[in-house]
Scaffold this motif. Structure first.
Motif, PDB file in Angstrom:
ATOM      1  N   LEU A 200       0.838  -1.204   0.000  1.00  0.00           N
ATOM      2  CA  LEU A 200       0.000   0.000   0.000  1.00  0.00           C
ATOM      3  C   LEU A 200       0.874   1.257   0.000  1.00  0.00           C
ATOM      4  O   LEU A 200       0.594   2.220  -0.714  1.00  0.00           O
ATOM      5  N   ASP A 201       1.952   1.218   0.797  1.00  0.00           N
ATOM      6  CA  ASP A 201       2.892   2.345   0.830  1.00  0.00           C
ATOM      7  C   ASP A 201       3.445   2.613  -0.570  1.00  0.00           C
ATOM      8  O   ASP A 201       3.613   3.763  -0.978  1.00  0.00           O
ATOM      9  N   LEU A 202       3.735   1.532  -1.281  1.00  0.00           N
ATOM     10  CA  LEU A 202       4.280   1.676  -2.627  1.00  0.00           C
ATOM     11  C   LEU A 202       3.306   2.472  -3.494  1.00  0.00           C
ATOM     12  O   LEU A 202       3.702   3.417  -4.186  1.00  0.00           O
ATOM     13  N   MET A 203       2.028   2.109  -3.435  1.00  0.00           N
ATOM     14  CA  MET A 203       1.012   2.835  -4.191  1.00  0.00           C
ATOM     15  C   MET A 203       1.000   4.310  -3.794  1.00  0.00           C
ATOM     16  O   MET A 203       0.793   5.186  -4.625  1.00  0.00           O
ATOM     17  N   ARG A 204       1.217   4.556  -2.514  1.00  0.00           N
ATOM     18  CA  ARG A 204       1.218   5.932  -2.024  1.00  0.00           C
ATOM     19  C   ARG A 204       2.392   6.725  -2.599  1.00  0.00           C
ATOM     20  O   ARG A 204       2.226   7.882  -2.976  1.00  0.00           O
ATOM     21  N   THR A 205       3.559   6.063  -2.715  1.00  0.00           N
ATOM     22  CA  THR A 205       4.700   6.787  -3.289  1.00  0.00           C
ATOM     23  C   THR A 205       4.430   7.141  -4.751  1.00  0.00           C
ATOM     24  O   THR A 205       4.977   8.110  -5.251  1.00  0.00           O
ATOM     25  N   PHE A 206       3.583   6.358  -5.418  1.00  0.00           N
ATOM     26  CA  PHE A 206       3.228   6.682  -6.806  1.00  0.00           C
ATOM     27  C   PHE A 206       2.094   7.695  -6.868  1.00  0.00           C
ATOM     28  O   PHE A 206       1.640   8.047  -7.942  1.00  0.00           O
ATOM     29  N   SER A 207       1.570   8.098  -5.699  1.00  0.00           N
ATOM     30  CA  SER A 207       0.383   8.951  -5.644  1.00  0.00           C
ATOM     31  C   SER A 207      -0.776   8.343  -6.428  1.00  0.00           C
ATOM     32  O   SER A 207      -1.470   9.023  -7.170  1.00  0.00           O
ATOM     33  N   ALA A 208      -0.962   7.032  -6.262  1.00  0.00           N
ATOM     34  CA  ALA A 208      -2.063   6.361  -6.953  1.00  0.00           C
ATOM     35  C   ALA A 208      -3.384   6.784  -6.325  1.00  0.00           C
ATOM     36  O   ALA A 208      -3.471   6.992  -5.119  1.00  0.00           O
ATOM     37  N   GLN A 212      -7.167   3.455  -8.552  1.00  0.00           N
ATOM     38  CA  GLN A 212      -6.022   2.715  -9.091  1.00  0.00           C
ATOM     39  C   GLN A 212      -5.515   1.683  -8.088  1.00  0.00           C
ATOM     40  O   GLN A 212      -5.162   0.570  -8.458  1.00  0.00           O
TER      41      GLN A 212
END
Ligand SMILES: Nc1ncnc2c1ncn2[C@@H]1O[C@H](COP(=O)(O)OP(=O)(O)OP(=O)(O)O)[C@@H](O)[C@H]1O
Ligand SMILES: [Mg+2]
Lengths: 303, 277
Positions: A200-208, A212
């Protein structure tokens, strides 16, 4: 190098072939117990019949008689098998006496109810996971819905729907839906919440966006959970369809066979319908399991 | 502006007059846990200029990951101020101005390696052809060409980590935040990737914030090394590496300048430890 690497290694699921012998042993043991049970349960009636004819039976003729009664308390396995053979292979499937015909009637409402139940379950889970307030407001009702005994509400639902001219397949499908949406909702809620914090953090770094994150993480992550709960759901759907056929005096379907069998004391017919129903359930669960394996392998998650 | 501890003022100035990409001012972060507050970061002052390569080094639990996560807007500070590219970390994140490499690879098991690397690009709406080009380029950069169609579980841990680096690079960010990216790799691969990373950095003028446990790695890569110590997590020393040339090969590790810097970092780490006892 890349050529040899390109083919995904197919590792056979362990224990499939190895399970055959133990399964066979259990089946044989069950059949033996069944025969013994048939002897014990049918013996009093058979003894009465012999007594009326003033015959003192020897053990062999006693056994033979308990396993070949026309209306036994518990029919022997071969009687049920013969009935199954007679009502499937030896009947045209359009005939009212064909179990295939009755099985198809039940199966069709099972499948319709299961499809609606699965869709409903997924939708509810998505709502519960995404709207914080629904978790508190909706989830207790979803759980409460399953505490109502199905035998109590099935007749009411069927009768009410009949009153507004909805008859045939749909009322039964409603009961199937009612029983199958619950495991799917619970499994899907768990599945949609299954992604690790790190993912989930990863998605956050992409500003998903939430959308998405749903499509690319939560939904694929929930697939194994979905199929596990669909296996429970499809079996529950079949039970729902059969139960819905019982109280309304339906004339076709496996439930109807059970009902008419019990009206006329046709225990062999009842047991044939029961066996057909469990074979159908096993087949449905197996099919869902096979689709599960196929999808998981397609997604590359199989090891 | 800088009111940090005695030596801090002079050290923090080492951003070298360049435009600051990261500006951290008296930053603190306290986790509230069931066993009471954990002071993960305390009074951090740090300014990182454009094009710098800054390593964070310190014992386990000193708050390196926490600091990186604050910069990435994955964690909210409980005190002080921070600006990334002159705006709040949140605005910087939403502008997709950094690439983040986690301590673990964090690949999605249902995506092939290529599709894992393409994931941020899909989210950013990069057109397909461009996406494919960037995936191929960056997989080649981390020596994973030919593994595009493998699934993560078919790769070793080190290969997975390289794939996650390719994923962060594919975003082509000006700022790279890397949390012990090579921690799980063997020495040879690590050396190779260190060289690759340094080349990439020299070529693209990226700003890199790099967490590591390895002193040689930190000295080899960095323009400055931030030495941290735990409980509470704070900065004890900032070591300038400008004595080393900007273009470095692995041989630089034998030079006296290199050894002198490594020695100073080691001293800083020791001081942090003794403080603890
Ligand atoms: N989510 C959290 N909740 C509570 N405490 C936390 C949390 N995350 C980290 N901590 C604590 O904050 C401190 C700093 O943790 P952090 O992960 O930043 O250390 P680190 O320097 O990255 O360590 P390592 O080198 O082992 O990765 C530790 O004491 C840790 O226990
Ligand atoms: Mg860490």
């Amino acid at each position: 190098m890349s050529a040899s690497l390109a083919a995904p290694p197919v590792r056979r699921p362990r224990g499939r072939e190895g399970a055959f012998v133990p399964v066979l042993a259990v089946v044989l043991a069950l059949v033996a117990v069944w025969y013994a049970g048939a002897y014990v349960l049918n013996r009093p009636q058979v003894m009465d019949a012999f007594a009326r004819q003033k015959v003192e039976p020897d053990f062999e003729s006693l056994v033979a008689a308990t396993w070949s009664m026309e209306r036994p308390v518990l029919p022997a396995p071969h009687q049920v098998a013969a009935e199954l053979w007679k009502t499937t292979v030896e009947q045209r499937i359009t005939s009212k006496r064909s179990l295939v015909f009755h099985g198809w009637i039940t199966l069709s409402s099972t499948l319709v109810g299961f499809a609606i139940g699965t869709a409903l379950g997924i939708l509810l889970a998505v709502a519960v996971v995404h709207v914080k307030s629904l978790e508190k407001s909706l989830m207790p009702w979803i759980v409460a819905s399953q505490t109502i005994p199905i035998l109590a509400i099935a007749p009411m639902v069927v009768v009410v729907l009949n009153a507004v001219n909805i008859t045939g397949l749909l009322p039964k499908a409603v009961i199937s839906t009612y029983l199958s949406f619950f495991p799917v909702t619970v499994g899907m809620v768990k599945g949609l919440r299954s992604p690790e914090i790190l993912h989930l953090d990863l998605m956050r770094t992409f500003s998903a966006s939430a959308w998405q994150t749903f499509w690319k993480l939560r939904l694929p992550g929930s697939v194994p959970f979905l199929f596990t709960s669909m296996k429970v759901g499809v079996a529950a759907s079949l039970v729902g369809a059969i139960v819905a056929e019982l109280p309304t005096g339906a004339v076709s379907g496996l439930g109807a066979r059970l009902l008419s069998g019990s009206y006329y004391g046709q225990t062999v017919q009842i047991w044939a319908a029961l066996v057909a129903a469990s074979l159908l359930a096993a087949a449905l669960v197996t099919i869902v399991g096979a689709i599960d394996r196929l999808v998981v392998r397609r997604m590359g998650m199989a090891r | 502006m800088r009111v940090g501890g005695g030596t801090m003022g002079s050290m923090a100035a080492a951003a070298g007059g360049r435009e600051a990409v990261i500006e951290i001012d008296r930053l603190s972060l306290t986790y509230e846990t069931n066993d009471g507050p954990v002071h993960a970061l305390s009074d951090i002052d740090l300014s990182i200029g454009r094009g710098e390569f800054v390593s964070l080094i310190g014992p386990s639990g000193c708050g390196k990951t926490t600091l990186l996560r604050v910069i990435a807007d994955l964690e909210q500070p409980t005190g002080g101020a921070i600006a990334v590219n002159g705006v709040s970390p949140r605005a910087a994140r939403e502008a997709r101005s950094y690439g983040y490499v986690f301590q673990a690879a964090a690949l999605y098991p249902w995506r092939t390696i290529a599709r894992n690397v393409a994931l941020p690009l899909e989210i950013m709406g990069v057109p397909k052809a461009e996406r494919e080009r960037r995936v191929a380029d960056n997989l080649a950069l981390v020596n994973l060409a030919g593994f595009e169609r493998k699934y993560p579980w078919q790769l070793s841990g080190g290969m997975q980590q390289r794939a996650s680096i390719a994923r962060a690079l594919a975003v082509e960010p000006d700022l790279l935040l890397m949390d012990e990216p090579f921690g799980a790799l063997d020495e040879i691969v690590r050396d190779h990737l260190n060289e690759q990373l340094l080349k990439l950095w020299a070529k693209t003028q990226k700003t890199v914030v790099f967490v590591t446990h390895s002193i040689p790695e930190a000295v080899f890569l960095s323009t400055r090394i931030v030495v941290m110590s735990p409980r509470p997590g704070r900065v004890t020393d900032i070591v300038d590496c400008s004595a080393l040339p900007r273009e470095r090969t692995l041989d630089v590790r034998e030079t006296p300048e290199f050894l002198a810097i490594a020695h100073r970092v080691r001293q800083g780490l020791r001081a942090g430890h003794s403080y603890e006892d």
